[in-house]
Write a protein that holds these residues in place. Sequence first.
Motif, PDB file in Angstrom:
ATOM      1  N   SER A 100       0.805  -1.253   0.019  1.00  0.00           N
ATOM      2  CA  SER A 100       0.033  -0.126  -0.107  1.00  0.00           C
ATOM      3  C   SER A 100       0.754   1.360   0.080  1.00  0.00           C
ATOM      4  O   SER A 100       0.378   2.298  -0.512  1.00  0.00           O
ATOM      5  N   ASP A 101       2.066   1.000   0.474  1.00  0.00           N
ATOM      6  CA  ASP A 101       3.053   2.416   0.588  1.00  0.00           C
ATOM      7  C   ASP A 101       3.541   2.559  -1.001  1.00  0.00           C
ATOM      8  O   ASP A 101       4.052   3.764  -1.139  1.00  0.00           O
ATOM      9  N   GLU A 103       2.769   2.620  -4.288  1.00  0.00           N
ATOM     10  CA  GLU A 103       2.314   3.617  -5.190  1.00  0.00           C
ATOM     11  C   GLU A 103       2.906   5.138  -5.083  1.00  0.00           C
ATOM     12  O   GLU A 103       3.269   5.762  -6.023  1.00  0.00           O
ATOM     13  N   TYR A 132       2.776  -2.463  10.163  1.00  0.00           N
ATOM     14  CA  TYR A 132       1.254  -1.901  10.427  1.00  0.00           C
ATOM     15  C   TYR A 132       1.540  -0.422  11.092  1.00  0.00           C
ATOM     16  O   TYR A 132       0.287   0.090  11.230  1.00  0.00           O
TER      17      TYR A 132
END
Length: 168
Positions: A100-101, A103, A132
């Motif tokens: 998720s980081d 991009e 997390y």
Amino acid sequence: MTESERSASLAVFPGSFDPITNGHVDIIRRGLSVFDRVTVAILVNQEKKPLFSVDERVRIVREVWEGEPRVQVDTFSGLLVDYATRVGASVIVRGLRAISDFEYEFQMALMNRRLKPRVETVFMMPAEKYSYLSSRLVKEVFQLGGDIEGLVPDVVIRHLRDKRDGAR
Ligand code: PNS
């Protein structure tokens, strides 16, 4: 800058650090295993509404790294690549916690490369136990009375308590 400082490798680790977490600390440690020095560069961003002022964040990060001369703490505004060039850093270190980081980080790294091709971005993964972790979640959990021990340096817990108690 002296000649020996110029030849030593310097990495800039930029971010908001509101507050620094053990995930950040983990990345700085990893940075120190590859580069001679790491400068924690705290963004002065008028738009965001931080919990800690820039001065407080500088003080906190300095306390965390007291006794480690290879870690310096600084602030910057404007373009990160301009700051990196100004202080003689050829590397920007960023932590990658999860896909998720990726991009956002990929976009930033390529934009920074376009702006200053000689400044390289290096991604480092923190230990899984911090994957997390974020400053935002730490603040939220603390403000709602949850236990954040082990997630941030003890210094940060003290400053969070001081801020909460001062705000009463
Ligand atoms: O901890 P953060 O908020 O994820 O850090 C983001 C940071 C400070 C690395 C980024 O916002 C940044 O570099 N800001 C400086 C302005 C800049 O250079 N913008 C263009 C980046 S492609």
